[in-house]
Motif scaffolding. Sequence first.
Motif, short mmCIF file in Angstrom:
data_model
loop_
_atom_site.label_atom_id
_atom_site.label_comp_id
_atom_site.label_asym_id
_atom_site.label_seq_id
_atom_site.Cartn_x
_atom_site.Cartn_y
_atom_site.Cartn_z
N ALA A 141 -11.88 30.45 -28.06
CA ALA A 141 -12.08 29.02 -27.86
C ALA A 141 -13.27 28.72 -26.95
N VAL A 142 -14.35 29.46 -27.12
CA VAL A 142 -15.55 29.24 -26.33
C VAL A 142 -16.53 28.36 -27.12
N GLU A 183 -26.25 34.15 -22.10
CA GLU A 183 -25.68 33.29 -21.05
C GLU A 183 -24.47 32.51 -21.57
N CYS A 184 -24.42 32.29 -22.87
CA CYS A 184 -23.28 31.57 -23.45
C CYS A 184 -22.14 32.51 -23.82
N GLY A 185 -22.36 33.79 -23.73
CA GLY A 185 -21.30 34.75 -24.10
C GLY A 185 -21.27 35.03 -25.59
N LEU A 238 -18.12 25.53 -24.84
CA LEU A 238 -17.12 24.94 -23.96
C LEU A 238 -17.17 25.60 -22.58
N GLU A 239 -17.06 24.80 -21.57
CA GLU A 239 -16.96 25.27 -20.18
C GLU A 239 -18.03 26.26 -19.77
N ASN A 240 -19.26 25.95 -20.10
CA ASN A 240 -20.35 26.80 -19.62
C ASN A 240 -21.21 25.95 -18.68
N PRO A 241 -21.46 26.46 -17.45
CA PRO A 241 -22.16 25.63 -16.47
C PRO A 241 -23.59 25.29 -16.89
N LYS A 242 -24.20 26.15 -17.71
CA LYS A 242 -25.62 25.98 -17.99
C LYS A 242 -25.92 25.36 -19.36
N HIS A 243 -25.09 25.69 -20.36
CA HIS A 243 -25.42 25.25 -21.72
C HIS A 243 -24.28 24.48 -22.37
#
Length: 456
Positions: A111-112, A233-235, A337-342
């Motif tokens: 769920a990213v 950076e987004c995984g 979802l829930e990424n500080p940068k993107h």
Amino acid sequence: MSDGNSKEQQAKKSLADLFKQMVVDEKEPSPAEPPKSMDEYKFWKTQPVPRFDEEIEKEGPITIQTVDDVRKEPYPIHSSFEWVLLDLESEHDLDQLHELLYDHYVEDHDAVFRFAYSKDFFNWALKPPGWKKEWHLGVRVKETGKLVAFIGGVPGDLTIRNNDIKSVEINFLCVHKQLRSKRLAPLLIKEITRRVNLHNIWQALYTSGTVLPKPLSTCRYGHRPLNWTKLYECGFSSLPMGETKASMVAKTTISNQTKTSGWRKMEEKDVEDVYKLYDAWKSRYEITQIMTIEDIKHWIYGGDNQDGKVIHAYIVEDENNKITDFISYYVLPFSVLENPKHKELGIAYLYYYASEAGIGKSPNDAESQELLKKRLKSLVNDAMVEAKNQKIDVFNALSSQDNTLFLDDLKFGAGDGFLHYYLFNYKAAHISGGIDSKTNEFLDNNKVSSVGVVML
Ligand SMILES: CCCCCCCCCCCCCC(=O)SCCNC(=O)CCNC(=O)[C@H](O)C(C)(C)COP(=O)(O)OP(=O)(O)OC[C@H]1O[C@@H](n2cnc3c(N)ncnc32)[C@H](O)[C@@H]1OP(=O)(O)O
């Protein structure tokens, strides 16, 4: 799935293998293994689809009916809900569909990421020539008017091994998370079937990551990073062992200049020529979409409201201004979802293409395959250059069409996603999806898929 053979292959790591590590789970997925027995498919075992163990001897429709046999009333639905036909010309209904799919459509395992469908995307995907409001079917809560489920159908005639079939494409099946496992999906499928049947259409094509009875074909996703740092950076991508961030950026960097001579953006005046190319090209495959000039204008050029947001198409013109090739991709971003940068990943999907280099040539002819391979590499490379210049972060392609000719060489990594193709009420023998049925790897040695249709 790991066996001695695959370990041996792993020892000989090519650059392409390295990229595969960015997106493949450690455990190789098993694509088309049924998760349960046919008898446990309580709904699907009642539908006109082939059973898993069925040998297909004769291709064709499974049940034959007439419009008179079709139920005239909608199927009954629980009294708290009502059927609704969405009006995709209205902002209100477009907003509701957007909200439903944004919050409840396909997410990745963790769920990213989720698909960030836009109104422009729906206008393109759900309103091709001949679209019908009756096939934009939703379920609303009676009291509040909230849209809680949807299924969409669009016209999409097919050719399957020389047989032309009047058909629809079904997509965007979605049930609100709080209403899952309540058998709403089978009800939506039965109701859309009824509405399609009333138009004397008895076949449908649909795709899903879920294994249902019985896949006609299975393709694998390939991902080509265009902005590795952002993907990392987004995984979306991980750092392979023995690599540094700098080395990964170096390996995935592509030029910002196209290199195919005669390359330019497709214009409306090219529609007819692109249609001719597409029509001549499609006999390379065992399943293809029949397209008219109007369809090409909509699906490849983008229609009257072409504003360059969703579908991008390019052509190659020779010195006599003859169009020899076209290539297209559509854009469908992921929300992160829930990424500080993107907040969003720009994602492009390879769509239809055709090249004179492959017209009238058999995929079994090694020499012409080699020439086509060279051509496709040049076309796809340039499509990726355009995508990169449009801030796309990853370029996706399935193992369908002739894509296995370039996936490895252009550094696409094999993803962990598989896409199964299904036909409703039609039996057809399996069609190669461009992957090896034992290893799930992309086919190589110039072998290609016979799936020519691209579903969204
Ligand atoms: C001629 C015209 C014909 C037209 C119709 C042609 C057929 C079109 C077919 C549709 C093509 C759609 C193409 C796309 O859009 S594929 C995209 C599907 N959508 C999503 O993955 C979005 C997120 N998930 C959801 O919204 C729900 O989980 C869905 C809606 C998928 C299921 O809802 P829910 O989780 O609440 O379950 P239930 O209790 O209501 O129902 C359970 C039954 O549904 C069967 N199921 C589960 N997933 C799928 C699936 N992807 N295709 C077909 N069937 C599916 C399942 O095996 C079980 O049946 P059985 O195992 O008991 O037999």
